[in-house]
Design a protein around this motif. Structure first.
Motif, mmCIF file in Angstrom:
data_model
loop_
_atom_site.group_PDB
_atom_site.id
_atom_site.type_symbol
_atom_site.label_atom_id
_atom_site.label_comp_id
_atom_site.label_asym_id
_atom_site.label_seq_id
_atom_site.Cartn_x
_atom_site.Cartn_y
_atom_site.Cartn_z
ATOM 1 N N LEU A 56 -1.343 -12.164 3.794
ATOM 2 C CA LEU A 56 -0.276 -11.178 3.908
ATOM 3 C C LEU A 56 0.014 -10.599 2.535
ATOM 4 C CD1 LEU A 56 1.824 -9.992 5.963
ATOM 5 C CD2 LEU A 56 3.398 -11.757 5.134
ATOM 6 N N SER A 58 2.090 -7.495 -0.076
ATOM 7 C CA SER A 58 3.450 -6.994 -0.301
ATOM 8 C C SER A 58 3.828 -5.876 0.661
ATOM 9 C CB SER A 58 3.588 -6.487 -1.742
ATOM 10 O OG SER A 58 3.379 -7.526 -2.665
ATOM 11 N N GLY A 60 3.077 -5.760 3.732
ATOM 12 C CA GLY A 60 3.159 -6.277 5.086
ATOM 13 C C GLY A 60 1.838 -6.259 5.835
ATOM 14 N N THR A 61 0.754 -5.902 5.145
ATOM 15 C CA THR A 61 -0.565 -5.899 5.772
ATOM 16 C C THR A 61 -1.010 -7.335 6.019
ATOM 17 O OG1 THR A 61 -1.135 -3.864 4.600
ATOM 18 C CG2 THR A 61 -2.947 -5.114 5.590
ATOM 19 N N ARG A 62 -1.374 -7.614 7.243
ATOM 20 C CA ARG A 62 -1.769 -8.969 7.643
ATOM 21 C C ARG A 62 -3.243 -8.996 8.028
ATOM 22 N NH1 ARG A 62 0.736 -13.579 10.615
ATOM 23 N NH2 ARG A 62 -0.853 -14.463 12.011
#
Length: 207
Positions: A56, A58, A60-62
């Motif tokens: 993850l 900063s 918010g990409t997972r």
């Protein structure tokens, strides 16, 4: 590509001998020294490991997938769909592979922060430890490494009872972070050599 360049640094936990001006500003306790030495010995003894990961950043990409490590110098991280990326080291540097386009991007091993965690012997005291925080169950060890992009820091969280690495967060000079968690790990495995190879039909691509 930017996401995966930072991902490489975050997911390759190795130990660097580079020292910066940001050093630990206190004396470690005997208990902390003992725990850190035990962690180094525990991970030095692991020749092969596989498991699952969640990543993850900063923004918010997972991302998630499966990883394989075989010391010395071999690692493969296969991202699950919708990603089509893999990161592979065959001992001569890291490659970002695109499974759809059948391309490879070479990422020189000397440019990867904390690259030496894939070596035969791990000694955390040969790194630049900048902070140590301990609770009853966990210990967090922060280290920094001078890289071509500037000073990069990594905070690793270990389980005190098992000495296992559960999570780490990499922070770039601009404040961008990637947090990487691993689970369902096993060391009772014989990983095929083919897992750490680059397909001959993959074409090189530029950054």
């Amino acid at each position: 590509m930017r996401f995966f360049q930072l991902s490489i640094a975050a997911l390759i936990i190795s130990i660097s001998g580079v020292f910066s001006a940001h050093a630990l500003n206190r004396q470690l306790s005997e208990e902390e020294v003992s725990i850190i030495n035990e962690i180094s010995a525990h991970h030095s003894a692991i020749e092969q490991m596989a498991g699952r990961f969640i990543q993850l950043d900063s923004a918010g990409t997972r991302a998630e997938g499966i990883f394989y490590i075989k010391r010395p110098e071999k690692v493969r991280f296969k991202y699950a769909p919708p990603s089509r990326e893999e990161v592979v080291s065959v001992g001569r540097g890291f490659y970002v592979l695109d499974r759809k386009e059948k391309t490879k991007f070479a990422y020189p091993q000397h440019r990867v922060p904390l690259r030496q965690f894939l070596s035969d012997q791990i000694n955390l005291f040969e790194t630049n430890i900048t902070d140590v925080t301990k609770t009853e169950e966990m210990i967090a060890i922060s280290i920094s490494d001078d890289t071509p992009i500037g000073l990069v820091s990594v905070t690793m969280i270990f389980d005190i009872a098992t000495k296992e690495l559960n999570q780490w967060t990499l922070t770039e000079p601009n404040g961008s972070e990637v947090t990487f968690s691993i689970y369902d790990t096993t060391t009772d495995i014989d990983i095929p050599r083919a897992y750490f190879s680059i397909p001959a039909n993959y074409k090189s691509r530029s950054e």
